[in-house]
Enzyme design. Structure first.
Site, short mmCIF file in Angstrom:
data_model
loop_
_atom_site.label_atom_id
_atom_site.label_comp_id
_atom_site.label_asym_id
_atom_site.label_seq_id
_atom_site.Cartn_x
_atom_site.Cartn_y
_atom_site.Cartn_z
CB ALA A 92 70.80 46.10 47.85
NE ARG A 109 69.65 51.45 40.48
CZ ARG A 109 70.90 51.08 40.81
NH1 ARG A 109 71.41 51.46 41.97
NH2 ARG A 109 71.63 50.36 39.98
CG ASP A 133 72.13 44.64 44.11
OD1 ASP A 133 73.28 44.27 43.83
OD2 ASP A 133 71.83 45.81 44.42
CD GLN A 154 78.73 51.06 40.69
OE1 GLN A 154 79.55 50.80 39.80
NE2 GLN A 154 77.44 50.96 40.51
C1 LIG Z 1 75.86 46.12 50.18
S1 LIG Z 1 75.49 46.53 48.64
C2 LIG Z 1 75.22 45.13 47.64
C3 LIG Z 1 74.92 45.53 46.27
O1 LIG Z 1 73.90 46.47 46.26
C4 LIG Z 1 76.16 46.08 45.53
O2 LIG Z 1 77.12 45.08 45.45
C5 LIG Z 1 75.74 46.54 44.17
O3 LIG Z 1 75.65 45.76 43.24
C6 LIG Z 1 75.35 47.96 44.04
O4 LIG Z 1 74.93 48.30 42.76
P1 LIG Z 1 74.57 49.82 42.45
O5 LIG Z 1 74.19 49.79 40.99
O6 LIG Z 1 75.79 50.62 42.71
O7 LIG Z 1 73.40 50.17 43.31
#
Ligand SMILES: CSC[C@@H](O)[C@@H](O)C(=O)COP(=O)(O)O
Length: 365
Positions: free
Chosen positions: A63, A104, A257, A216
């Site tokens: 995010a 997104r 997010d 991830q």
């Molecule tokens: C500090 S990042 C917090 C969130 O963005 C993280 O936990 C997450 O869900 C990321 O999702 P992504 O789909 O990899 O963008």
């Protein structure tokens, strides 16, 4: 152990640099997270369209990181084409905001950053602070840098507050990657207390679920923690319940997010399951996020949970694992209701229930 922000800034320097802005040539360079940990490659981007596409393809993800990236995307709306009047500049910024916001839908930091840049541009033109396009570009460059710098300070501060929830020898369960790759600063939100603890000589280890379908956890969190020398154990997503049941976890720390004013936490798919199990077993569950992740306007019914390509589930990095063409449901975020959240760790302090009262109190102070 107590440490001040100033002391911590001396002691801790992030090792990863996922977002680099070249101020002279107006080029945004991103560490390509879709290639990690197998290849360390970078992409150079010069236009809002290229930047939106990199966000969509998750070359940059997380995010706060997509927020910072989008802020520089707004700058490129003015540097990538010849714009001679301030009217044309505002038109171009509005178009870029539309292109970037669409990349997104779930993480609010993205539209927060583009709105911030657009508002700043309008205000500066209206109050005469900038008189031409060159001055507007300079102003927006420093605004994007400010978003980056403030994000890093917020994460250091979250690390300091989060330290209250960590004891020597603890193991923290996380989800996805809410580290420095996900925020663009190299530090992170959920991983900030762990990194700060390690910088202070407090022993902490992390359990990282692989985080299907995009992985991830296995690709990024493990890579990031190994780079920082922090002990990490990789588990499959299906092992989350057992590690908590076997007392292998002292707390759960995840990023977010979007956090609503009543405490609903949107985060990577699988977070809700961790929160419910933690609640059932009496393990504290914390969400860590900066102010830019809070959405005080919308309610659960308004939020779009992003669904991605079914092939992310039918395959693992291109290798089929299911019959071709099988019907797939691939939401990539979930929402954790407030009753499962023990605390929300922010740069302004730790927010406890009742969230419908306390979130506004902390944000508006
Ligand atoms: C500090 S990042 C917090 C969130 O963005 C993280 O936990 C997450 O869900 C990321 O999702 P992504 O789909 O990899 O963008």
């Amino acid at each position: 152990m107590k440490v001040s922000l100033a002391e911590l800034k001396q002691m801790y320097k992030p090792k990863l640099k996922p977002i680099i802005w070249d101020n002279d040539n107006n080029v945004l360079t991103l560490l390509d997270q879709s290639a990690l940990p197998f290849e360390t490659t970078y992409v150079n981007l010069k236009t809002p369209e290229e930047i939106a596409s990199s966000i969509k393809l998750m070359k940059v993800r997380g995010a706060p990181a997509i927020g910072i990236t989008a802020a520089y995307g707004m700058v490129t709306a003015l540097t990538s084409s010849s714009i001679s009047t301030l009217d044309e500049a505002i038109k171009s910024l509005n178009n870029a905001k539309k292109v970037l916001d669409k990349a997104r839908p779930t993480a609010v930091n993205l539209s927060w950053a583009t709105s911030n840049m657009l508002t700043k541009a309008n205000e500066a033109i209206n109050n005469g602070e900038v008189k031409n396009v060159k001055e507007l570009i300079d102003l927006l460059k420093s605004e994007a840098k400010k978003i980056f710098d403030e994000e890093l300070d917020a994460e250091l501060q979250m690390g300091i507050y989060g330290l209250e929830k960590i004891n020597d020898g603890d193991t923290v369960l996380t989800q996805c990657n809410a580290g420095g790759l996900a925020t663009g600063t190299g530090l992170g939100t959920a991983l900030a207390p762990v990194k700060v603890a390690q910088a202070l000589g407090i022993k902490v280890s992390v359990i990282a679920p692989e985080t299907r379908p995009w992985l991830q956890g296995s690709r990024l969190t493990v890579y990031e923690l190994m780079t920082e020398g922090i002990p990490v154990t990789l588990i499959s997503d299906t092992t989350v319940g057992l590690v908590m049941y076997k007392n292998m976890v002292n707390s759960v720390m995840v990023g977010a997010d979007r956090i609503l004013s009543d405490g609903h936490v949107y985060n990577k798919i699988g977070t809700f399951k961790e929160a419910v199990i933690a609640h059932e077993l009496g393990i504290p569950f914390y969400a860590l996020a900066p102010m830019s992740t809070f959405d005080l306007k919308n309610t659960v019914n308004d939020i779009v949970i992003e669904e991605r390509d079914p092939d992310e589930v039918r395959t693992v990095r291109g290798v089929p694992i299911a019959p071709p063409g099988v019907k797939v449901y691939n939401p990539v975020f979930d929402v954790t209701p407030p009753k499962y959240v023990s605390g929300i760790i922010t740069e302004k302090g730790i927010i406890y229930p009742p969230y419908d009262k306390n979130i506004r109190k902390v944000i508006e102070k």
